[in-house]
Scaffold this motif. Structure first.
Motif, PDB file in Angstrom:
ATOM      1  N   ALA A 292       0.828  -1.210   0.000  1.00  0.00           N
ATOM      2  CA  ALA A 292       0.000   0.000   0.000  1.00  0.00           C
ATOM      3  C   ALA A 292       0.860   1.256   0.000  1.00  0.00           C
ATOM      4  CB  ALA A 292      -0.916   0.013   1.220  1.00  0.00           C
ATOM      5  N   SER A 293       0.524   2.170  -0.903  1.00  0.00           N
ATOM      6  CA  SER A 293       1.171   3.485  -0.892  1.00  0.00           C
ATOM      7  C   SER A 293       0.166   4.584  -0.581  1.00  0.00           C
ATOM      8  CB  SER A 293       1.823   3.770  -2.257  1.00  0.00           C
ATOM      9  OG  SER A 293       0.841   3.834  -3.285  1.00  0.00           O
ATOM     10  N   ASP A 294      -1.130   4.263  -0.682  1.00  0.00           N
ATOM     11  CA  ASP A 294      -2.169   5.243  -0.380  1.00  0.00           C
ATOM     12  C   ASP A 294      -3.339   4.538   0.293  1.00  0.00           C
ATOM     13  OD1 ASP A 294      -3.269   7.753  -0.205  1.00  0.00           O
ATOM     14  OD2 ASP A 294      -3.167   8.187  -2.347  1.00  0.00           O
ATOM     15  N   VAL A 295      -4.288   5.315   0.781  1.00  0.00           N
ATOM     16  CA  VAL A 295      -5.370   4.740   1.578  1.00  0.00           C
ATOM     17  C   VAL A 295      -6.234   3.770   0.776  1.00  0.00           C
ATOM     18  CG1 VAL A 295      -5.507   6.568   3.308  1.00  0.00           C
ATOM     19  CG2 VAL A 295      -6.736   6.838   1.137  1.00  0.00           C
ATOM     20  N   GLN A 296      -6.377   3.996  -0.540  1.00  0.00           N
ATOM     21  CA  GLN A 296      -7.206   3.092  -1.347  1.00  0.00           C
ATOM     22  C   GLN A 296      -6.591   1.698  -1.459  1.00  0.00           C
ATOM     23  OE1 GLN A 296      -6.133   6.164  -2.265  1.00  0.00           O
ATOM     24  NE2 GLN A 296      -7.562   7.174  -3.660  1.00  0.00           N
ATOM     25  N   VAL A 354     -15.927  11.276  -8.098  1.00  0.00           N
ATOM     26  CA  VAL A 354     -14.774  10.590  -8.703  1.00  0.00           C
ATOM     27  C   VAL A 354     -13.483  11.160  -8.115  1.00  0.00           C
ATOM     28  CG1 VAL A 354     -13.542  10.089 -10.842  1.00  0.00           C
ATOM     29  CG2 VAL A 354     -16.039  10.194 -10.844  1.00  0.00           C
ATOM     30  N   PHE A 355     -12.555  10.274  -7.756  1.00  0.00           N
ATOM     31  CA  PHE A 355     -11.270  10.749  -7.243  1.00  0.00           C
ATOM     32  C   PHE A 355     -10.370  11.171  -8.392  1.00  0.00           C
ATOM     33  CE2 PHE A 355      -6.804   9.869  -6.057  1.00  0.00           C
ATOM     34  CZ  PHE A 355      -6.682  10.812  -5.042  1.00  0.00           C
ATOM     35  N   VAL A 356      -9.862  12.381  -8.304  1.00  0.00           N
ATOM     36  CA  VAL A 356      -8.930  12.906  -9.301  1.00  0.00           C
ATOM     37  C   VAL A 356      -7.548  12.969  -8.664  1.00  0.00           C
ATOM     38  CG1 VAL A 356      -8.312  14.882 -10.738  1.00  0.00           C
ATOM     39  CG2 VAL A 356     -10.731  14.243 -10.461  1.00  0.00           C
ATOM     40  N   ASP A 357      -6.574  12.359  -9.318  1.00  0.00           N
ATOM     41  CA  ASP A 357      -5.217  12.291  -8.770  1.00  0.00           C
ATOM     42  C   ASP A 357      -4.744  13.678  -8.343  1.00  0.00           C
ATOM     43  OD1 ASP A 357      -2.710  11.557  -8.022  1.00  0.00           O
ATOM     44  OD2 ASP A 357      -1.949  11.201 -10.044  1.00  0.00           O
ATOM     45  N   ASP A 358      -4.378  13.798  -7.071  1.00  0.00           N
ATOM     46  CA  ASP A 358      -3.933  15.085  -6.532  1.00  0.00           C
ATOM     47  C   ASP A 358      -2.422  15.143  -6.350  1.00  0.00           C
ATOM     48  OD1 ASP A 358      -3.667  13.318  -4.452  1.00  0.00           O
ATOM     49  OD2 ASP A 358      -4.954  14.402  -3.056  1.00  0.00           O
ATOM     50  N   GLY A 359      -1.725  14.108  -6.828  1.00  0.00           N
ATOM     51  CA  GLY A 359      -0.270  14.113  -6.731  1.00  0.00           C
ATOM     52  C   GLY A 359       0.242  13.809  -5.332  1.00  0.00           C
TER      53      GLY A 359
END
Length: 440
Positions: A292-296, A354-359
């Motif tokens: 995992a690198s992010d919460v999703q 929708v989730f938009v990549d926030d960097g």
């Protein structure tokens, strides 16, 4: 209460419950962003866990003073708020102490509420002193700077104000009952308010009625505000401790989960008859990302853990890495996970679902590799948590990502893995020399 008051009360109640429901839906949506994991096994053990740990507070009393004080506030606040049922009925239908028809039982209930409310006031005051005067170590850590530290105090102030309004309402009511004013008929037993009621002597009846009504309205308004503040507070655990303990991992502490795709690959390598070029038997078992690198990338139970965290600091105060000055704080791991999940949730709200990549990501922007590699995987944080949260499971998943996706393991770990690959052991010895110790 007149008809206009009933309408106003209904609007206040509807707004409070409506906003709370909206936030609950958002909370569930955010938790469901996590990966699926099956926690439907052994339901009897899960129910037992929930009853013992969440309802029975069995892990809280491992630290007797804090545990006892917490039980007083927990039991007191929950039982006192049974009175909300009567307030809602009175507010909607214009009655006053509608449950007084229960007679002696009603006297016992109100008397119990008063004693518990007094104990809550005393206990909350002690909690405030522990945080702000004594300044116990786990409440002064830098990971609580800013909103988390203020949040803890805000909740204490909330409870003090709500309990004080409860006594103001009851003592004014008792005074008016004694005078036989209007609909204030004899109802209830007031072991604490009877000592407060004399302050109204000499004050006009109309003023006391105004005080009683103002305290009644502010009391229910305060409860609704408190209810809706929970979503933004660490006190969300009041609600989430129950599902969190129910869905907690029942495996023995220290047992790590295996990735099916990796297990299958190892079996393939060890099978002399296997075709190394064959397609995977189950392509769906190969994850899009290792670790995992992010919460999703975390599972939904881990995200539930993050929302359930009480920020009590028992995990961090027991963490050997933290105690030796390392950067790791298991409490911060959970707080960072929740903060990132909230940020992702706001992103989804702004972009129409929708989730938009926030960097950004949980790794590096919130939690650093230094923190992750400081962990000794001793499970002290898991053992200490009063509601069975597992910061370690998040740490392990993020380590997996670093190793398997980025090949970013510390040099010591890389050396060990190279030695295992080349020598069949963690040490840098030739395989022919491994039994030399027998000669000694």
């Amino acid at each position: 209460m007149n008809f206009l008051d009933n309408i106003l009360f209904a609007l206040l109640l509807g707004a409070g419950i409506g906003y709370f429901t909206m936030n609950v839906k958002k909370l569930i949506r955010n938790i469901k962003l996590g990966q699926d994991v099956d926690r439907s096994d052994n339901s009897s053990e899960r129910w037992k866990n929930m009853m013992m740990v969440a309802l029975g507070q069995s892990k809280m009393v491992k630290r007797p003073i804090a545990g006892f004080l917490h039980i007083v506030v927990y039991v007191g606040f929950v039982i006192i708020n049974i009175e909300i049922i009567e307030i809602i009925i009175d507010g909607l239908f214009g009655t006053h102490r509608v449950l007084s028809f229960m007679g002696g039982l009603y006297d016992v209930l109100i008397g119990s509420f008063e004693i518990l409310a007094f104990l809550v006031l005393v206990t909350v005051s002690i909690f405030w002193i522990r945080r702000n005067v004594v300044k116990i170590g786990r409440f002064t850590s830098t990971d609580l700077n800013g909103k988390p530290r203020n949040d803890a105090n805000y909740i204490l102030y909330f409870e003090i104000v709500i309990m004080s309004l409860f006594f103001t309402m009851n003592s004014a009511d008792l005074h008016l009952q004694t005078l036989g004013i209007g609909h204030y008929s004899q109802a209830g037993s007031f072991p604490i308010s009877q000592f407060i009621a004399p302050i109204y002597n000499g004050i006009s009846e109309g003023t006391v009625v105004l005080i009683e009504r103002a305290a009644w309205w502010l009391h229910i308004a305060g409860i609704l505000v408190f209810l809706n503040y929970l979503y933004f507070s660490k006190h969300l655990h009041i609600l989430l401790a129950f599902p969190n303990t129910f869905y907690a991992d029942l495996n023995a502490k220290g047992k790590f989960n295996n990735l099916e795709s990796v297990t299958n690959e190892v079996k393939l390598m060890m099978d002399p008859n296997a075709d190394p070029f064959a397609a995977p038997a189950n392509p769906d078992a190969v994850p899009a990302k290792f670790g995992a690198s992010d919460v999703q990338d975390l599972n939904w139970v881990q995200l539930l853990n993050a929302y359930s965290c009480t920020e009590c600091g028992r995990c961090t105060s027991s963490c050997p890495a933290n105690l030796t000055g390392k950067k790791l704080s298991p409490r911060k791991i959970m707080m960072d996970t929740r903060d990132r999940l909230e940020e992702v949730g706001r992103n989804i709200d702004l972009n129409k679902g929708v989730f938009v990549d926030d960097g950004k990501s949980l790794l590096n922007d919130y939690i650093t590799p230094e923190e992750l590699w400081a962990c000794t995987t001793c499970n002290a944080c898991v053992e200490e948590c009063p509601i069975n949260i597992s910061p370690l499971s998040i740490i392990i998943e993020m380590r997996r990502y670093l190793v398997m996706e980025q090949s970013a393991a510390p040099m010591e770990l890389n050396n060990m893995m190279s030695n295992i690959e080349n020598n069949g052991a963690p040490w840098q010895y030739n395989q022919m020399d491994r039994l030399n110790w027998i000669n000694e």
